[in-house]
Structure formats: C-alpha cells, structure tokens
Design a protein around this motif. Structure first.
Motif, PDB file in Angstrom:
ATOM      1  N   ALA A  95     -29.162 -16.345 -33.108  1.00 62.57           N
ATOM      2  CA  ALA A  95     -29.686 -15.124 -33.722  1.00 62.57           C
ATOM      3  C   ALA A  95     -30.164 -14.145 -32.667  1.00 62.57           C
ATOM      4  O   ALA A  95     -30.173 -12.941 -32.888  1.00 62.57           O
ATOM      5  CB  ALA A  95     -30.834 -15.486 -34.662  1.00 62.57           C
ATOM      6  N   LEU A  96     -30.565 -14.681 -31.498  1.00 59.77           N
ATOM      7  CA  LEU A  96     -31.153 -13.866 -30.443  1.00 59.77           C
ATOM      8  C   LEU A  96     -30.504 -14.186 -29.106  1.00 59.77           C
ATOM      9  O   LEU A  96     -30.356 -15.360 -28.745  1.00 59.77           O
ATOM     10  CB  LEU A  96     -32.667 -14.135 -30.359  1.00 59.77           C
ATOM     11  CG  LEU A  96     -33.438 -13.470 -29.218  1.00 59.77           C
ATOM     12  CD1 LEU A  96     -33.456 -11.953 -29.389  1.00 59.77           C
ATOM     13  CD2 LEU A  96     -34.863 -14.020 -29.145  1.00 59.77           C
ATOM     14  N   LEU A  97     -30.120 -13.137 -28.370  1.00 57.78           N
ATOM     15  CA  LEU A  97     -29.643 -13.279 -27.003  1.00 57.78           C
ATOM     16  C   LEU A  97     -30.725 -12.787 -26.056  1.00 57.78           C
ATOM     17  O   LEU A  97     -31.278 -11.702 -26.254  1.00 57.78           O
ATOM     18  CB  LEU A  97     -28.375 -12.438 -26.774  1.00 57.78           C
ATOM     19  CG  LEU A  97     -27.037 -12.979 -27.231  1.00 57.78           C
ATOM     20  CD1 LEU A  97     -25.938 -11.968 -26.896  1.00 57.78           C
ATOM     21  CD2 LEU A  97     -26.723 -14.313 -26.572  1.00 57.78           C
ATOM     22  N   ILE A  98     -31.019 -13.572 -25.023  1.00 54.48           N
ATOM     23  CA  ILE A  98     -31.971 -13.180 -24.001  1.00 54.48           C
ATOM     24  C   ILE A  98     -31.238 -13.137 -22.667  1.00 54.48           C
ATOM     25  O   ILE A  98     -30.638 -14.130 -22.251  1.00 54.48           O
ATOM     26  CB  ILE A  98     -33.154 -14.161 -23.932  1.00 54.48           C
ATOM     27  CG1 ILE A  98     -33.998 -14.051 -25.209  1.00 54.48           C
ATOM     28  CG2 ILE A  98     -34.012 -13.902 -22.698  1.00 54.48           C
ATOM     29  CD1 ILE A  98     -35.153 -15.012 -25.262  1.00 54.48           C
ATOM     30  N   ALA A  99     -31.255 -11.975 -22.018  1.00 53.87           N
ATOM     31  CA  ALA A  99     -30.519 -11.801 -20.764  1.00 53.87           C
ATOM     32  C   ALA A  99     -31.457 -11.253 -19.692  1.00 53.87           C
ATOM     33  O   ALA A  99     -32.062 -10.198 -19.874  1.00 53.87           O
ATOM     34  CB  ALA A  99     -29.333 -10.857 -20.970  1.00 53.87           C
ATOM     35  N   ASP A 100     -31.575 -11.983 -18.590  1.00 57.12           N
ATOM     36  CA  ASP A 100     -32.461 -11.585 -17.493  1.00 57.12           C
ATOM     37  C   ASP A 100     -31.629 -11.018 -16.348  1.00 57.12           C
ATOM     38  O   ASP A 100     -30.982 -11.766 -15.613  1.00 57.12           O
ATOM     39  CB  ASP A 100     -33.276 -12.795 -17.022  1.00 57.12           C
ATOM     40  CG  ASP A 100     -34.419 -12.398 -16.096  1.00 57.12           C
ATOM     41  OD1 ASP A 100     -34.582 -11.192 -15.831  1.00 57.12           O
ATOM     42  OD2 ASP A 100     -35.139 -13.296 -15.636  1.00 57.12           O
ATOM     43  N   GLU A 101     -31.636  -9.700 -16.219  1.00 62.19           N
ATOM     44  CA  GLU A 101     -30.856  -8.998 -15.179  1.00 62.19           C
ATOM     45  C   GLU A 101     -29.410  -9.511 -15.127  1.00 62.19           C
ATOM     46  O   GLU A 101     -28.931  -9.946 -14.078  1.00 62.19           O
ATOM     47  CB  GLU A 101     -31.527  -9.170 -13.810  1.00 62.19           C
ATOM     48  CG  GLU A 101     -32.918  -8.588 -13.706  1.00 62.19           C
ATOM     49  CD  GLU A 101     -32.919  -7.068 -13.571  1.00 62.19           C
ATOM     50  OE1 GLU A 101     -31.842  -6.466 -13.522  1.00 62.19           O
ATOM     51  OE2 GLU A 101     -34.021  -6.493 -13.510  1.00 62.19           O
ATOM     52  N   PRO A 102     -28.686  -9.465 -16.240  1.00 60.91           N
ATOM     53  CA  PRO A 102     -27.344 -10.052 -16.280  1.00 60.91           C
ATOM     54  C   PRO A 102     -26.332  -9.356 -15.382  1.00 60.91           C
ATOM     55  O   PRO A 102     -25.259  -9.907 -15.118  1.00 60.91           O
ATOM     56  CB  PRO A 102     -26.949  -9.916 -17.757  1.00 60.91           C
ATOM     57  CG  PRO A 102     -27.724  -8.728 -18.236  1.00 60.91           C
ATOM     58  CD  PRO A 102     -29.040  -8.822 -17.519  1.00 60.91           C
ATOM     59  N   THR A 103     -26.648  -8.142 -14.915  1.00 58.76           N
ATOM     60  CA  THR A 103     -25.714  -7.414 -14.043  1.00 58.76           C
ATOM     61  C   THR A 103     -26.207  -7.342 -12.605  1.00 58.76           C
ATOM     62  O   THR A 103     -25.655  -6.621 -11.790  1.00 58.76           O
ATOM     63  CB  THR A 103     -25.485  -5.985 -14.573  1.00 58.76           C
ATOM     64  OG1 THR A 103     -26.729  -5.262 -14.510  1.00 58.76           O
ATOM     65  CG2 THR A 103     -24.997  -5.999 -16.008  1.00 58.76           C
TER      66      THR A 103
END
Length: 246
Positions: free
Chosen positions: A179-187
């Motif tokens: 339900a939730l995506l968490i992305a830490d500085e994905p780029t």
C-alpha cells in the motif's frame, strides 16, 4: 490543498482515509548534552494514491522519519498510523508482517542480490511469502514489463546500468502489492537524466498501481514531480504544501 488543524498537524487533503498519519513524532539518539534530536514534534497526514516528496539538508531527519514510518525504528514519543494500523500496537512479528506485505522499500544503494537475475531479485519477496510459483512468475513478468525491463529478466545486476538496477529494485518493492512505497534518495547514485527517468517511473507507478509513495530527495528537479512536498530542517517540519510551480 494543505491545511493545518487546530492541533498544528499538517493535513494534506484526500478524499479517502489517510495512508500515513504522523502525530507529535520525536526521536533522539544518545543522551545528555551529546544527544542528537533527529525529529522534534513532527506531525502530518497524507492521503492515499499520491507521491509525497520529503526534502531537507543532510542531517535534517529525513532518513529517521522514513525508518520510523516504515517500522524499521521506534519513536521516543508520538504516533504513526500506516494504512489504518497504529505501529505501536504491533509486536516484532506484526511489524515484520507489515514491512513484508504492506510496505515496499527502495534504497539509494539498490540492494539487489548479485548472483540472482533481475527476475529472481523481483521474485524474492514472493518466495518469502511462499506465493504459488505460477502466480510469482506472472507477477514478476508484469512488474519487469511495467518498469521497462521485460527484455532483461535473465540478466544479473552486474550486467545492468545503475538506472536499470534501480528499476529492478522498484519492481521488487512492488512485488507484494504494498500500500505504501518508501524510497530514501532513490536517485542518489544516478546521473541527472537517469534520476529524472526513475522519478518519472515512480510517479507512473503510483498512478498505475494505486499506491502511496513517500520519497526523500534533495534534487529540486525531482521535487517538481511530486504531488506534495514536506520539508524538514533540524528535525522540524517547516514546509508542507503543494509542489511549487515552475
């Protein structure tokens, strides 16, 4: 539109119930004079189905906030509700189940298993859930096609570019239909052009898969792709509103 409630909580409006509700969040590391106050009374609410960007300088509390919302860490004070569940009510097994089935994580370092192919990496969460092999294969093929890597299923991470590896990581994060995506500085490890393409992909995924995404980034160009921007400074939420126009 973003409003502030009578209690000072930033509310990002949505027609459905909120995906994430954070109230009075505090987190410190260390004790006494040497203590580092990573978060100081942070409160906000975000709706389902939006891409929310989290910005702030290094040390502002972004990673701490993501780890708390993702159930990877525990706050000193405050409440976090994800998809209707108060994380404080879950034991370790409940948090593990939450992270496995309802939250997808995307990291700057990709985190792929070098000896596995792209398809095998995407399928790892489904294997852990003991999904039916046919269901797993169909889901993996669908996700690789979604991120534009349908022709790269048999390649290992070392045979892929950085942008392609991050696309595999995004597909893997979606495997269990979170339900939730968490992305830490994905780029963070990608060049500007590739990073923009990955962020555009994340926005498209939010639309097509119907998920909510909370993405930490320092890139001003990428912030423009978000539905809303939250800014942290010295552990405080200092800005919460619609994405600025060009």
């Amino acid at each position: 539109m973003t409003e502030t409630s009578s209690t000072g909580t930033a509310v990002v409006d949505g027609t459905a119930g909120p995906m994430v509700r954070v109230t009075g969040l505090h987190r410190s590391y260390g004790t006494g004079a040497a203590a580092v106050h990573a978060l100081r009374g942070v409160s906000f609410t975000v709706p389902r189905g939006e891409l929310i960007a989290l910005k702030g300088r290094s040390g502002s509390g972004k990673t701490t906030l993501l780890n708390l919302v993702g159930g990877l860490d525990t706050p000193d004070d405050g409440q976090i509700t994800v998809d209707g569940t108060d994380l404080a009510t879950l034991g370790e097994s409940g948090l593990l189940e939450m992270r496995r089935d309802r939250i997808g994580f995307i990291f700057q370092s990709f985190g792929l298993i070098p000896i596995l192919t792209a398809a095998e990496n995407v399928g790892v969460p489904l294997r852990l859930r003991r999904a039916d092999p046919r269901e797993r294969e169909e889901r993996v093929a669908l996700l690789l096609a979604l991120v534009g890597l349908g022709d790269h299923a048999a390649q290992r991470p070392g045979e892929l570019s950085g942008g392609q590896q991050q696309r595999v990581a995004i597909a893997r994060a979606l495997a269990n239909r979170p339900a939730l995506l968490i992305a830490d500085e994905p780029t963070g490890q990608l060049d500007a052009e590739t990073g923009l393409a990955v962020m555009e992909l994340l926005r498209a995924v939010v639309r097509s898969e119907g998920v909510t995404a909370l993405v930490a980034t320092h890139d001003a160009q990428l912030l423009g792709l978000a539905d809303r921007v939250l800014e942290l400074a010295d552990g405080h939420l200092v800005e919460h509103g619609p994405t600025p126009g060009p």
